[in-house]
Design a protein around this motif. Structure first.
Motif, mmCIF file in Angstrom:
data_model
loop_
_atom_site.group_PDB
_atom_site.id
_atom_site.type_symbol
_atom_site.label_atom_id
_atom_site.label_comp_id
_atom_site.label_asym_id
_atom_site.label_seq_id
_atom_site.Cartn_x
_atom_site.Cartn_y
_atom_site.Cartn_z
ATOM 1 N N PRO A 99 0.709 -1.434 0.103
ATOM 2 C CA PRO A 99 -0.138 -0.174 0.069
ATOM 3 C C PRO A 99 0.777 1.826 0.101
ATOM 4 O O PRO A 99 0.097 2.397 -0.749
ATOM 5 C CB PRO A 99 -0.600 -0.469 0.912
ATOM 6 N N PHE A 220 -4.642 -4.078 -6.763
ATOM 7 C CA PHE A 220 -4.635 -3.569 -5.863
ATOM 8 C C PHE A 220 -5.164 -2.253 -5.382
ATOM 9 O O PHE A 220 -5.335 -1.943 -4.122
ATOM 10 C CB PHE A 220 -2.724 -4.060 -5.768
ATOM 11 N N SER A 223 -8.912 -1.646 -4.930
ATOM 12 C CA SER A 223 -9.769 -2.338 -4.025
ATOM 13 C C SER A 223 -9.301 -0.945 -2.333
ATOM 14 O O SER A 223 -9.592 -1.134 -1.862
ATOM 15 C CB SER A 223 -8.604 -2.810 -2.880
ATOM 16 N N LEU A 224 -7.605 -0.758 -2.803
ATOM 17 C CA LEU A 224 -7.120 0.282 -1.683
ATOM 18 C C LEU A 224 -7.792 1.635 -1.536
ATOM 19 O O LEU A 224 -8.039 2.237 -0.664
ATOM 20 C CB LEU A 224 -5.690 0.033 -1.738
ATOM 21 N N TYR A 231 -9.117 -3.874 0.372
ATOM 22 C CA TYR A 231 -7.305 -3.698 -0.151
ATOM 23 C C TYR A 231 -6.904 -5.670 0.629
ATOM 24 O O TYR A 231 -6.243 -6.253 0.290
ATOM 25 C CB TYR A 231 -6.700 -2.519 0.948
ATOM 26 N N SER A 235 -5.326 -7.695 -1.025
ATOM 27 C CA SER A 235 -3.959 -8.657 -1.150
ATOM 28 C C SER A 235 -3.690 -9.530 -0.619
ATOM 29 O O SER A 235 -2.662 -10.065 -0.647
ATOM 30 C CB SER A 235 -2.975 -7.009 -0.509
ATOM 31 N N GLU A 296 -15.150 -8.411 -3.592
ATOM 32 C CA GLU A 296 -13.591 -8.589 -2.977
ATOM 33 C C GLU A 296 -13.307 -9.542 -2.226
ATOM 34 O O GLU A 296 -12.421 -10.348 -2.319
ATOM 35 C CB GLU A 296 -13.135 -7.401 -1.769
#
Length: 332
Positions: A99, A220, A223-224, A231, A235, A296
């Protein structure tokens, strides 16, 4: 004990090395960077390398984990130290390194867009494609590179053996749209020398790998941006699948075969993980799962199932068999 603590420098040195070397050579293979160096714009090239390095850090981490697995497979490591170290690196990777690299990239390069071609007229004397089955050629740049002379258009799109040809004495170069204009006709052109572009074209397997790496990095980032929980699911699932591949390093008594298996399955993970995150496979899985499963969670589920199954097989079958055949450790 010593081998277990060697995991730290091996891991971090590999992240640094791969995250610098791979983007550097990748940059050299891009027409934009090639022309930037050739024209003396080194800052532009180095900026591209920095951007690619930040984007490559998640992949550099994957390679670093692979090197760590090979190191343990070859030299062994004390379990009471190696397992906590590996868990720490896993948490550090998912919670900090990936991240952080994505956020720094977003801060430094907020508008990530393909590099623009140089807004100037390309070299004369090269055959160029401008549409499927259609090519053009001009012999000379004139009027201070604002026009061309002796433009020839060849249309190979028909079924005729001989292409249809059209010639124009001059054509004006539209710098803004990067195209040649002759009356009401327009022909888009690339600045780059087609011979240079052909030589810089990577093989298909590298193009496919690049596409899958970018797809995973995109998941990534998305989602972050959505939430911390999203995330962690994406991840965490990906790197859990990656961590479980360690057991392939003790699958057989031949280390080279184990390494080849590891690399092959890792490539499959890169291939299929993006498919589980979007598209028809994702929608198919979502239909059979309860409504409380978020997108997710649906994306992460196949990778987590894979990680659990391989880990169970590793702990209960692969490792006991390996220890029985190698009572003195990896060096036996």
């Amino acid at each position: 004990m010593k081998n277990a603590f060697m995991i730290f420098p091996i891991f971090f040195l590999n992240i640094i090395a791969w995250s610098l070397l791979c983007p550097f050579f990748y940059g050299l293979a891009q027409p934009e960077s090639f022309y930037a160096i050739a024209s003396g714009h080194y800052a532009l090239f180095l900026t591209g390398v920095l951007e690619n390095s930040l984007l490559f850090i998640p992949t550099g981490i994957v390679i670093a984990f692979f090197v760590v697995c090979v190191f343990i497979m070859r030299h062994g490591a004390k379990k009471s130290v190696a397992i906590p170290v590996s868990v720490f690196l896993f948490v550090l990777t998912v919670g900090v390194l990936v991240p952080l690299s994505l956020m720094i990239h977003q801060r430094l390069f907020p508008e990530s867009a393909p590099a623009e071609e140089a807004g100037q007229l390309a070299e004369a004397g090269f055959i160029r494609s401008y549409e499927q089955g259609k090519k053009l050629l001009w012999l000379k740049n004139i009027e201070e590179n604002t026009a061309v002379s002796n433009l020839t258009i060849a249309d190979f799109s028909g079924n005729e053996t001989i292409p249809r040809l059209a010639t124009f004495k001059t054509a004006i170069f539209d710098r803004e749209n990067r195209e040649l204009r002759t009356g009401n006709k327009r022909f888009p052109i690339s600045f780059f020398n087609p011979d240079v572009e052909r030589k810089l074209n990577p093989p298909d397997f590298l193009t496919s790998l690049e596409r899958d790496i970018k797809a995973i990095n995109s998941e990534f980032s998305a989602s972050l941006h959505k939430s911390a929980a999203a995330y962690i699911f994406i991840s965490g699932a990906f790197f859990s699948a990656l961590a479980s591949l360690f057991f392939l390093c003790v699958l057989t008594d031949w280390k080279l075969i184990n390494i080849l298996l590891y690399v092959s399955v890792l490539r499959l993970v890169y291939k299929f993980f993006p498919l589980f995150c979007r598209g028809e496979i994702h929608n198919f899985l979502k239909e059979f799962l309860p409504d409380f499963f978020s997108d997710e969670m649906v994306s992460a589920l196949p990778a987590l199932i894979f990680a659990v199954l391989l880990s169970v097989a590793g702990f209960f079958f692969f490792l006991p068999r390996y220890k029985k055949k190698n009572p003195k450790g990896a060096g036996a």
